[in-house]
Design a protein around this motif. Sequence first.
Motif, PDB file in Angstrom:
ATOM      1  N   ARG A 119       0.817  -1.211   0.000  1.00 13.33           N
ATOM      2  CA  ARG A 119       0.000   0.000   0.000  1.00 13.33           C
ATOM      3  C   ARG A 119       0.850   1.259   0.000  1.00 13.33           C
ATOM      4  NH1 ARG A 119      -4.777   0.215   4.203  1.00 13.33           N
ATOM      5  NH2 ARG A 119      -3.031   0.025   5.669  1.00 13.33           N
ATOM      6  N   SER A 120       2.141   1.119   0.326  1.00 13.98           N
ATOM      7  CA  SER A 120       3.023   2.278   0.368  1.00 13.98           C
ATOM      8  C   SER A 120       3.684   2.565  -0.969  1.00 13.98           C
ATOM      9  CB  SER A 120       4.108   2.071   1.437  1.00 13.98           C
ATOM     10  OG  SER A 120       3.532   1.831   2.711  1.00 13.98           O
ATOM     11  N   PRO A 122       3.738   3.036  -5.023  1.00 14.86           N
ATOM     12  CA  PRO A 122       2.813   3.336  -6.131  1.00 14.86           C
ATOM     13  C   PRO A 122       2.713   2.170  -7.116  1.00 14.86           C
ATOM     14  CG  PRO A 122       4.308   5.176  -5.738  1.00 14.86           C
ATOM     15  CD  PRO A 122       4.826   4.034  -4.920  1.00 14.86           C
ATOM     16  N   LEU A 123       1.556   2.042  -7.722  1.00 16.72           N
ATOM     17  CA  LEU A 123       1.324   0.939  -8.649  1.00 16.72           C
ATOM     18  C   LEU A 123       2.258   1.003  -9.845  1.00 16.72           C
ATOM     19  CD1 LEU A 123      -0.286  -1.475  -9.700  1.00 16.72           C
ATOM     20  CD2 LEU A 123      -1.994   0.122 -10.576  1.00 16.72           C
TER      21      LEU A 123
END
Length: 322
Positions: A119-120, A122-123
Amino acid sequence: MSLSESIVRAAPAGPPEPPGAAERVLPLRRPARWIAGAVVLVLVAQAGHGLLTNPFYQWDRFAYWFLRPVVLEGMWITLQVAAYSALLGLAGGVLLALGRLSGNPVLRSVSWTYVWLLRSVPLIVVLLFLNNLSALYPTLSIGVPFGPAFFSFDESRLATDTIVAVVGLSVVEAAYAAEVVRAGLLSVDQGQHEAAAALGLPRRYQFTRIVFPQALRAIVPAYVNLLIGLVKATSLVFYVSLLDLFGTVQGLGSTYPGDVVPLLLVATVWYVILTSVLSAVQYHVERYCARGALRSLPPTPLRRARAGLEELRGRYRKEAAR
């Protein structure tokens, strides 16, 4: 005229009417609502007029590109990537949520670390990292850590553009889905767990037949929001050389620079259609999961429309009868 006849004639013909029955009840006037509604309608009409009459949008080119085979092929790739990523992400999210709720400290720590890390990041960073993974690990092997490998394979042959896109979206989606599933499981009342345990039901049966069906009512709305975000996030797979809907539109815009705006409108409309379908599915799934929790299921939009028409007909008939 006798006394009895005068009493009969003076008596009312029926039961007495309640006080105020002959008076007509007038609805409360709300001029502010009508003014606000009129202002909104004017603004919407102006926006629609500008959207339809502005030649910059080139609606004729939009109609030309909307159903072109090359656009539909990109649309099909978007659907495939989104569907595979949604299934794998949900499965991974359930496992991670169970790991976070587990009493095993190793599973709980690993699950928490995975969710925190993915979640930290970026995709786009995850996708680019996976796309260049062959440079870091040309060969992948499975065996004993710090010992012999049972078999190995070439990573560059396995990691195609589609697999890289699906894996990248899935690992990130699983981190977000884990929190959604965990929140849904925690929303189930503790008394349900205690009642199931008091009946002597197996833990697996408690989860599949009692806890998880109740948790779905809280999981479905939040997870559909994740799916909508996932559909829009597929536009990033263009950076790993996969020509999905957005990648196809981007490439066509480079080839036909005069059609950039209508091509962007094509992609926008297709994304709106996809998210609208997901919203419709969400409504029916929520309605299905609400069985047993509500005394009566909420009416569908079609039934609401029919009820509204019947109400308007009833009002018209009453006005006509007057």
